[in-house]
Design a protein around this motif. Structure first.
Motif, short mmCIF file in Angstrom:
data_model
loop_
_atom_site.label_atom_id
_atom_site.label_comp_id
_atom_site.label_asym_id
_atom_site.label_seq_id
_atom_site.Cartn_x
_atom_site.Cartn_y
_atom_site.Cartn_z
N VAL A 116 7.00 47.58 93.66
CA VAL A 116 6.89 48.94 93.12
C VAL A 116 8.23 49.46 92.62
O VAL A 116 8.26 50.29 91.70
CB VAL A 116 6.22 49.94 94.11
N VAL A 117 9.32 48.97 93.18
CA VAL A 117 10.64 49.33 92.63
C VAL A 117 10.72 48.80 91.20
O VAL A 117 11.11 49.51 90.27
CB VAL A 117 11.77 48.74 93.50
N SER A 118 10.31 47.55 91.02
CA SER A 118 10.33 46.94 89.68
C SER A 118 9.41 47.67 88.70
O SER A 118 9.79 47.92 87.56
CB SER A 118 9.89 45.47 89.76
N LYS A 119 8.23 48.02 89.17
CA LYS A 119 7.30 48.75 88.28
C LYS A 119 7.92 50.07 87.86
O LYS A 119 7.89 50.42 86.67
CB LYS A 119 5.97 49.00 88.99
N ALA A 120 8.50 50.78 88.81
CA ALA A 120 9.11 52.09 88.49
C ALA A 120 10.26 51.90 87.51
O ALA A 120 10.51 52.76 86.66
CB ALA A 120 9.58 52.78 89.76
N GLU A 121 10.96 50.79 87.64
CA GLU A 121 12.11 50.52 86.77
C GLU A 121 11.71 49.85 85.46
O GLU A 121 12.56 49.46 84.65
CB GLU A 121 13.15 49.65 87.51
N GLY A 122 10.42 49.64 85.26
CA GLY A 122 9.93 49.08 84.00
C GLY A 122 10.28 47.61 83.81
O GLY A 122 10.48 47.16 82.68
N ARG A 123 10.32 46.86 84.92
CA ARG A 123 10.73 45.44 84.83
C ARG A 123 9.54 44.52 84.53
O ARG A 123 9.50 43.39 85.03
CB ARG A 123 11.42 45.05 86.14
N ALA A 170 6.16 52.60 84.99
CA ALA A 170 7.55 52.73 84.56
C ALA A 170 7.94 54.21 84.47
O ALA A 170 7.21 55.02 83.91
CB ALA A 170 7.73 52.05 83.20
N GLY A 171 9.08 54.54 85.06
CA GLY A 171 9.58 55.91 85.00
C GLY A 171 9.16 56.78 86.17
O GLY A 171 9.66 57.89 86.34
N ASP A 172 8.22 56.29 86.99
CA ASP A 172 7.79 57.07 88.17
C ASP A 172 8.97 57.32 89.10
O ASP A 172 9.83 56.46 89.27
CB ASP A 172 6.68 56.34 88.94
N ASP A 173 8.96 58.49 89.73
CA ASP A 173 9.99 58.85 90.70
C ASP A 173 9.45 58.49 92.10
O ASP A 173 8.73 59.27 92.72
CB ASP A 173 10.27 60.35 90.58
N LEU A 174 9.81 57.28 92.53
CA LEU A 174 9.27 56.77 93.80
C LEU A 174 9.60 57.68 94.97
O LEU A 174 8.76 57.92 95.85
CB LEU A 174 9.85 55.38 94.09
N ALA A 175 10.85 58.18 95.00
CA ALA A 175 11.27 59.00 96.14
C ALA A 175 10.38 60.24 96.26
O ALA A 175 9.92 60.58 97.35
CB ALA A 175 12.74 59.40 95.97
N SER A 176 10.10 60.90 95.13
CA SER A 176 9.23 62.09 95.19
C SER A 176 7.83 61.72 95.65
O SER A 176 7.23 62.44 96.46
CB SER A 176 9.13 62.77 93.82
#
Ligand code: GDP
Ligand code: MN
Ligand code: MN
Ligand code: MN
Length: 249
Positions: free
Chosen positions: A40-47, A14-20
């Motif tokens: 991984v979008v969901s994980k980054a968004e803390g879902r 959660a909180g990772d900057d996927l684009a970077s």
């Protein structure tokens, strides 16, 4: 056209900057289509979600009970609760939950995933995958497709589909163009983002591969009209209307 996975991506939190994370690993070109697994979008968004934090309401308990009776397997009413909360319509209650997500995608269990989720019980789909795709597309400077692996009616087997996209139209419209005999094409609107998602899914795989981001290079959309209609409205969806009439025996 070339399709390749971005190597060495870490476990996404959660909180990772996927684009970077992607830009650090691959030199992107402006016309690359970057396909990102919704996981991984969901994980980054803390879902993520834990069942211990869920209270099942009356409807969810009834849904779980029915499922249990039909399948003979124990069903957690708290899971049914989360599925209902993520959905705007319940199309099938048995032998599995087929729902429409709040953003319009029809899938089993509202696309809630229990694979590749190390730190929680459940992983929900992104709340608005097209908004997620738009943000990634702005950061990366490329078109982006957010994908999920999904079953399909009439055929065995799952494949990748697009659940969000940005920077390219969902479909290319062949209507009005001519075939090799000069006959005018009357109906074909090709769901390009689903085809790109399927190609990406083929490279990502489903298991422990660790390759959630796939670059499609040198895809040529060509000179066609585009369309962003992908999810059918209830009114023009005959299969959905038939399902609504049908009762599981
Ligand atoms: P879905 O199709 O969006 O539900 O995603 P999957 O669970 O099928 O995973 C697709 C790919 O992403 C597989 O290669 C997984 O191993 C990989 N994957 C899933 N989560 C992560 C993660 O956090 N980091 C990395 N590097 N790979 C992941
Ligand atoms: Mn999934
Ligand atoms: Mn998958
Ligand atoms: Mn054909």
């Amino acid at each position: 056209m070339e399709v390749f996975a971005v190597p060495d991506l870490p476990e996404i939190r959660a909180g990772d900057d996927l684009a970077s994370l992607v830009e650090e690993r691959v030199e992107l070109r402006a016309d690359d289509v970057v396909c990102v697994a919704s996981t991984v979008v969901s994980k980054a968004e803390g879902r993520t979600m834990d069942l211990a934090d869920v209270t099942a309401g009356e409807r969810a308990r009834a849904v779980a009970e029915r499922l249990e009776a039909v399948t003979g397997e124990a069903k957690d009413p708290r899971f049914a609760q989360v599925v209902l909360e993520e959905s705007s319509a319940l199309l099938l209650e048995a032998p599995f939950l087929l729902t429409q997500t709040r953003f319009g995608h029809v899938t089993v269990n509202a696309g809630i995933d229990r694979s590749n989720v190390p730190e929680a019980d459940l992983l929900l789909l992104p709340e608005d995958p097209t908004a997620s795709a738009r943000a990634l597309s702005e950061s990366l400077g490329t078109p982006v497709v957010v994908t999920d692996t999904c079953g399909r009616p009439f055929r065995h087997g799952q494949r990748g589909v697009a659940i969000g996209w940005a920077g390219l139209p969902a479909s290319r419209d062949w209507r009005g163009e001519r075939d090799r005999d000069g006959r005018e094409l009357g109906v074909t609107v090709e769901a390009v983002v689903d085809e790109l998602a399927a190609a990406a899914n083929l490279v990502s795989g489903e298991g422990s591969g660790g390759t959630p981001v796939v670059v499609v290079r040198d895809f040529d959309f060509g000179d066609h009209a585009g369309s962003d209609a992908l999810f059918r409205a209830r009114e023009d969806d005959l299969v959905r209307q038939a399902l609504e009439e049908w009762e599981f025996p």
